[in-house]
Design a protein around this motif. Structure first.
Motif, PDB file in Angstrom:
ATOM      1  N   LYS A 267      57.522 110.670  59.611  1.00  0.00           N
ATOM      2  CA  LYS A 267      57.643 109.416  60.379  1.00  0.00           C
ATOM      3  C   LYS A 267      58.448 109.656  61.669  1.00  0.00           C
ATOM      4  N   GLU A 268      59.529 110.399  61.529  1.00  0.00           N
ATOM      5  CA  GLU A 268      60.384 110.691  62.694  1.00  0.00           C
ATOM      6  C   GLU A 268      59.619 111.498  63.748  1.00  0.00           C
ATOM      7  N   ARG A 269      58.920 112.527  63.259  1.00  0.00           N
ATOM      8  CA  ARG A 269      58.169 113.411  64.190  1.00  0.00           C
ATOM      9  C   ARG A 269      57.018 112.650  64.858  1.00  0.00           C
ATOM     10  N   LEU A 270      56.357 111.794  64.088  1.00  0.00           N
ATOM     11  CA  LEU A 270      55.231 111.013  64.624  1.00  0.00           C
ATOM     12  C   LEU A 270      55.732 110.065  65.718  1.00  0.00           C
ATOM     13  N   GLU A 271      56.852 109.424  65.478  1.00  0.00           N
ATOM     14  CA  GLU A 271      57.411 108.508  66.483  1.00  0.00           C
ATOM     15  C   GLU A 271      57.743 109.284  67.764  1.00  0.00           C
ATOM     16  N   GLU A 272      58.288 110.466  67.597  1.00  0.00           N
ATOM     17  CA  GLU A 272      58.663 111.349  68.718  1.00  0.00           C
ATOM     18  C   GLU A 272      57.425 111.766  69.538  1.00  0.00           C
ATOM     19  N   LEU A 273      56.355 112.121  68.825  1.00  0.00           N
ATOM     20  CA  LEU A 273      55.139 112.650  69.469  1.00  0.00           C
ATOM     21  C   LEU A 273      54.310 111.550  70.128  1.00  0.00           C
ATOM     22  N   HIS A 274      54.393 110.337  69.554  1.00  0.00           N
ATOM     23  CA  HIS A 274      53.466 109.268  69.911  1.00  0.00           C
ATOM     24  C   HIS A 274      53.679 108.786  71.348  1.00  0.00           C
ATOM     25  N   SER A 275      52.594 108.392  72.019  1.00  0.00           N
ATOM     26  CA  SER A 275      52.707 107.968  73.427  1.00  0.00           C
ATOM     27  C   SER A 275      53.206 106.521  73.557  1.00  0.00           C
ATOM     28  N   TYR A 276      53.122 105.747  72.484  1.00  0.00           N
ATOM     29  CA  TYR A 276      53.582 104.351  72.570  1.00  0.00           C
ATOM     30  C   TYR A 276      55.100 104.254  72.361  1.00  0.00           C
ATOM     31  N   ASP A 277      55.714 103.264  72.992  1.00  0.00           N
ATOM     32  CA  ASP A 277      57.142 102.995  72.729  1.00  0.00           C
ATOM     33  C   ASP A 277      57.323 102.436  71.325  1.00  0.00           C
ATOM     34  N   VAL A 278      56.334 101.600  70.893  1.00  0.00           N
ATOM     35  CA  VAL A 278      56.467 100.961  69.565  1.00  0.00           C
ATOM     36  C   VAL A 278      55.182 101.253  68.762  1.00  0.00           C
ATOM     37  N   PRO A 279      55.057 102.445  68.223  1.00  0.00           N
ATOM     38  CA  PRO A 279      53.828 102.781  67.485  1.00  0.00           C
ATOM     39  C   PRO A 279      53.797 102.095  66.122  1.00  0.00           C
ATOM     40  N   GLU A 280      52.595 101.792  65.674  1.00  0.00           N
ATOM     41  CA  GLU A 280      52.451 101.261  64.322  1.00  0.00           C
ATOM     42  C   GLU A 280      52.533 102.422  63.344  1.00  0.00           C
ATOM     43  N   ILE A 281      53.544 102.406  62.472  1.00  0.00           N
ATOM     44  CA  ILE A 281      53.635 103.404  61.399  1.00  0.00           C
ATOM     45  C   ILE A 281      53.930 102.619  60.124  1.00  0.00           C
TER      46      ILE A 281
END
Lengths: 102, 102, 102
Positions: C67-81
């Motif tokens: 979850k942490e890595r996905l948030e880091e990689l993701h282009s959105y400021d507020v990604p849906e996880i």
């Protein structure tokens, strides 16, 4: 309660799997999601394969029989069969699903 | 907590259903999955129909109002409305979803 | 137990996100669902954007690192996880998924 079961398969077997589960009253409804790209490592190689994702709706009562039959029918040695926890279902739909699988 | 709600519908009503739920602040986000083949038995006949699958993200607080409105709007007599249990949600996304539905 | 994690992203980053999670052994399998239409309100405007939906299969043990890595990689400021609760998993698949993420 109902269960929503995820299973991925090769594109050429999705309809056959879905029909068999429905005709054998092991599932009330199966949605086939096409053109899925699945990424995973198999025998140390990163794979990106086209698959179909099945969304299988069945009941608690029929789940284990469905799971066994799906594993038997499936072309993979280790198929993905994951049951998701449902929290609430529209009553009329739940009744219909139980009728279809009894 | 958030809920992820599954609902299948005919292709020509998916956008209208999604827009209404969002505009009436009954859902924070609706994903429309296209070109789904749904297999089920209806009046003793095996059907394979093209549908769209809606993935509706809403909150516990708004779920029952959303469910009631969706049933009202939907073209089917017995629509599939299934709420999946969520285990964990990214905090910033959960805050955003609550703001969108309050 | 396994977790199924939902995440939406822009079409041009889905493969990169999936590959990184797999190569860093943070997920056993990622399915990319294409051509999704996402409806939501952003800065008071109703948006209907094309996205890809990721269905990420990981373990309880690796979930928070993923979850942490996905948030880091993701282009959105507020990604849906959003992590969905799983109820049951085919044993052989669960073993495989644990091996892929250890």
């Amino acid at each position: 309660m109902l269960r929503v079961v995820l299973c991925n398969c090769s594109p050429n077997e999705s309809k056959e799997l879905a029909r068999t589960l429905i005709e054998e009253r092991l599932a009330a409804c199966v949605n086939i999601l096409p053109s899925i790209t699945s990424c995973y490592v198999w025998q140390n190689e990163l794979c990106e394969e086209e698959e179909h994702t099945l969304l299988i709706k069945t009941t608690d009562k029929r789940y284990h029989a469905m799971k066994e039959r799906l594993e038997e029918l499936h072309s993979y040695d280790v198929p993905e069969i994951i049951a998701l926890n449902t929290d609430d279902v529209l009553d009329s739909y739940a009744r219909w699903a139980h009728e279809q699988t009894s």
